[in-house]
Design a protein around this motif. Structure first.
Motif, PDB file in Angstrom:
ATOM      1  N   TYR A  54       0.856  -1.189   0.000  1.00  0.00           N
ATOM      2  CA  TYR A  54       0.000   0.000   0.000  1.00  0.00           C
ATOM      3  C   TYR A  54       0.887   1.233   0.000  1.00  0.00           C
ATOM      4  O   TYR A  54       2.062   1.194   0.371  1.00  0.00           O
ATOM      5  CB  TYR A  54      -0.914   0.015   1.233  1.00  0.00           C
ATOM      6  CG  TYR A  54      -0.140  -0.165   2.522  1.00  0.00           C
ATOM      7  CD1 TYR A  54       0.410   0.928   3.180  1.00  0.00           C
ATOM      8  CD2 TYR A  54       0.088  -1.435   3.047  1.00  0.00           C
ATOM      9  CE1 TYR A  54       1.156   0.762   4.330  1.00  0.00           C
ATOM     10  CE2 TYR A  54       0.829  -1.607   4.197  1.00  0.00           C
ATOM     11  CZ  TYR A  54       1.354  -0.512   4.837  1.00  0.00           C
ATOM     12  OH  TYR A  54       2.104  -0.682   5.978  1.00  0.00           O
ATOM     13  N   ASP A  55       0.341   2.343  -0.451  1.00  0.00           N
ATOM     14  CA  ASP A  55       1.008   3.641  -0.418  1.00  0.00           C
ATOM     15  C   ASP A  55       0.015   4.676   0.110  1.00  0.00           C
ATOM     16  O   ASP A  55      -1.086   4.325   0.540  1.00  0.00           O
ATOM     17  CB  ASP A  55       1.510   4.027  -1.819  1.00  0.00           C
ATOM     18  CG  ASP A  55       2.749   3.254  -2.230  1.00  0.00           C
ATOM     19  OD1 ASP A  55       3.691   3.169  -1.417  1.00  0.00           O
ATOM     20  OD2 ASP A  55       2.772   2.735  -3.361  1.00  0.00           O
ATOM     21  N   ASP A  56       0.397   5.936   0.037  1.00  0.00           N
ATOM     22  CA  ASP A  56      -0.436   7.026   0.540  1.00  0.00           C
ATOM     23  C   ASP A  56      -1.220   7.699  -0.588  1.00  0.00           C
ATOM     24  O   ASP A  56      -1.351   8.918  -0.642  1.00  0.00           O
ATOM     25  CB  ASP A  56       0.434   8.064   1.261  1.00  0.00           C
ATOM     26  CG  ASP A  56       0.981   7.538   2.572  1.00  0.00           C
ATOM     27  OD1 ASP A  56       0.504   6.504   3.057  1.00  0.00           O
ATOM     28  OD2 ASP A  56       1.905   8.170   3.116  1.00  0.00           O
ATOM     29  N   TYR A  57      -1.766   6.909  -1.475  1.00  0.00           N
ATOM     30  CA  TYR A  57      -2.512   7.409  -2.629  1.00  0.00           C
ATOM     31  C   TYR A  57      -3.647   8.337  -2.197  1.00  0.00           C
ATOM     32  O   TYR A  57      -4.321   8.096  -1.201  1.00  0.00           O
ATOM     33  CB  TYR A  57      -3.057   6.223  -3.426  1.00  0.00           C
ATOM     34  CG  TYR A  57      -3.776   6.607  -4.678  1.00  0.00           C
ATOM     35  CD1 TYR A  57      -3.112   7.244  -5.720  1.00  0.00           C
ATOM     36  CD2 TYR A  57      -5.125   6.338  -4.829  1.00  0.00           C
ATOM     37  CE1 TYR A  57      -3.778   7.594  -6.874  1.00  0.00           C
ATOM     38  CE2 TYR A  57      -5.801   6.680  -5.982  1.00  0.00           C
ATOM     39  CZ  TYR A  57      -5.127   7.313  -7.007  1.00  0.00           C
ATOM     40  OH  TYR A  57      -5.788   7.673  -8.147  1.00  0.00           O
ATOM     41  N   VAL A  60      -4.093   9.843   1.540  1.00  0.00           N
ATOM     42  CA  VAL A  60      -4.534   9.073   2.706  1.00  0.00           C
ATOM     43  C   VAL A  60      -3.340   8.284   3.219  1.00  0.00           C
ATOM     44  O   VAL A  60      -2.855   7.367   2.551  1.00  0.00           O
ATOM     45  CB  VAL A  60      -5.696   8.110   2.353  1.00  0.00           C
ATOM     46  CG1 VAL A  60      -6.118   7.325   3.575  1.00  0.00           C
ATOM     47  CG2 VAL A  60      -6.866   8.889   1.764  1.00  0.00           C
ATOM     48  N   HIS A  61      -2.847   8.652   4.399  1.00  0.00           N
ATOM     49  CA  HIS A  61      -1.701   7.951   4.978  1.00  0.00           C
ATOM     50  C   HIS A  61      -2.159   6.621   5.572  1.00  0.00           C
ATOM     51  O   HIS A  61      -2.991   6.573   6.470  1.00  0.00           O
ATOM     52  CB  HIS A  61      -1.024   8.792   6.060  1.00  0.00           C
ATOM     53  CG  HIS A  61       0.069   8.050   6.755  1.00  0.00           C
ATOM     54  ND1 HIS A  61       1.247   7.716   6.111  1.00  0.00           N
ATOM     55  CD2 HIS A  61       0.149   7.546   8.001  1.00  0.00           C
ATOM     56  CE1 HIS A  61       2.000   7.030   6.958  1.00  0.00           C
ATOM     57  NE2 HIS A  61       1.356   6.921   8.115  1.00  0.00           N
ATOM     58  N   ARG A  62      -1.613   5.552   5.025  1.00  0.00           N
ATOM     59  CA  ARG A  62      -1.927   4.207   5.512  1.00  0.00           C
ATOM     60  C   ARG A  62      -0.701   3.634   6.195  1.00  0.00           C
ATOM     61  O   ARG A  62       0.418   4.027   5.912  1.00  0.00           O
ATOM     62  CB  ARG A  62      -2.352   3.322   4.337  1.00  0.00           C
ATOM     63  CG  ARG A  62      -3.611   3.824   3.662  1.00  0.00           C
ATOM     64  CD  ARG A  62      -3.833   3.166   2.300  1.00  0.00           C
ATOM     65  NE  ARG A  62      -4.948   3.799   1.619  1.00  0.00           N
ATOM     66  CZ  ARG A  62      -4.830   4.859   0.830  1.00  0.00           C
ATOM     67  NH1 ARG A  62      -3.663   5.407   0.599  1.00  0.00           N
ATOM     68  NH2 ARG A  62      -5.898   5.375   0.268  1.00  0.00           N
ATOM     69  N   ASP A  63      -0.927   2.688   7.112  1.00  0.00           N
ATOM     70  CA  ASP A  63       0.202   2.050   7.780  1.00  0.00           C
ATOM     71  C   ASP A  63      -0.089   0.566   7.955  1.00  0.00           C
ATOM     72  O   ASP A  63      -1.005   0.033   7.316  1.00  0.00           O
ATOM     73  CB  ASP A  63       0.511   2.753   9.111  1.00  0.00           C
ATOM     74  CG  ASP A  63      -0.660   2.757  10.078  1.00  0.00           C
ATOM     75  OD1 ASP A  63      -1.475   1.806  10.061  1.00  0.00           O
ATOM     76  OD2 ASP A  63      -0.755   3.704  10.876  1.00  0.00           O
ATOM     77  N   ARG A 102      -8.852   5.601   8.344  1.00  0.00           N
ATOM     78  CA  ARG A 102      -7.973   5.866   7.202  1.00  0.00           C
ATOM     79  C   ARG A 102      -7.346   4.589   6.654  1.00  0.00           C
ATOM     80  O   ARG A 102      -6.873   4.558   5.524  1.00  0.00           O
ATOM     81  CB  ARG A 102      -6.880   6.866   7.586  1.00  0.00           C
ATOM     82  CG  ARG A 102      -5.911   6.329   8.622  1.00  0.00           C
ATOM     83  CD  ARG A 102      -4.887   7.396   9.054  1.00  0.00           C
ATOM     84  NE  ARG A 102      -4.115   6.918  10.174  1.00  0.00           N
ATOM     85  CZ  ARG A 102      -3.050   6.136  10.073  1.00  0.00           C
ATOM     86  NH1 ARG A 102      -2.647   5.731   8.887  1.00  0.00           N
ATOM     87  NH2 ARG A 102      -2.394   5.758  11.143  1.00  0.00           N
ATOM     88  N   ASN A 103      -7.343   3.531   7.441  1.00  0.00           N
ATOM     89  CA  ASN A 103      -6.752   2.260   7.036  1.00  0.00           C
ATOM     90  C   ASN A 103      -7.772   1.265   6.480  1.00  0.00           C
ATOM     91  O   ASN A 103      -7.439   0.114   6.241  1.00  0.00           O
ATOM     92  CB  ASN A 103      -6.027   1.607   8.212  1.00  0.00           C
ATOM     93  CG  ASN A 103      -4.620   2.139   8.377  1.00  0.00           C
ATOM     94  OD1 ASN A 103      -3.936   2.417   7.396  1.00  0.00           O
ATOM     95  ND2 ASN A 103      -4.180   2.278   9.608  1.00  0.00           N
TER      96      ASN A 103
END
Length: 130
Positions: A54-57, A60-63, A102-103
């Motif tokens: 995943y990336d921050d497309y 949206v910051h994902r972790d 957000r995830n």
């Protein structure tokens, strides 16, 4: 008759169960799916036998808390109902499993009644005589 796949990074059975409940409850509440209409595949990825990318497309910051939810269902819901479903899944995933909204990454794939066999090799939803 939705079919749901949930993939989560580094999770245990309890979190997977909570995520499954969150998605199912959201489907029941927002789309009127029958309560006993639950068909899910829940998979945890540990980084060794499977992983998620995943990336921050779109900003949206994902972790590592990322959860991918793929729902296949018969076509016919409005955009408003779909958006209500996405919101409710994110809310319940946070409430039930502690997953930050957000995830929560959700996709819907729609198809027709002919595209389902619920057992016995029969297309139960298909029009009779076809």
């Amino acid at each position: 008759m939705p079919f749901v796949r949930i993939d989560a990074h580094g999770t245990d059975a309890a979190r997977l169960d909570a995520l499954g409940r969150a998605v199912h409850d959201a489907l029941v509440e927002t789309l009127g799916i029958p309560h006993d209409d639950r068909f899910q595949v829940l998979t945890g990825h540990d980084g060794a036998r499977g992983t998620l990318r995943y990336d921050d497309y779109l900003g949206v910051h994902r972790d590592e808390g990322i959860v991918f939810v793929a729902i296949t269902l018969r076509a016919g819901r409005t955009s408003e109902r779909k958006q209500a479903l996405y919101r409710r899944i994110a809310e319940l995933a946070e409430a039930y499993a502690g997953t930050e909204p957000r995830n929560v990454f959700v996709t819907l794939t729609e198809n027709t009644s002919d595209d389902w066999s619920l057992g016995h090799g029969i297309a139960q939803y298909a029009p009779r005589g076809t």
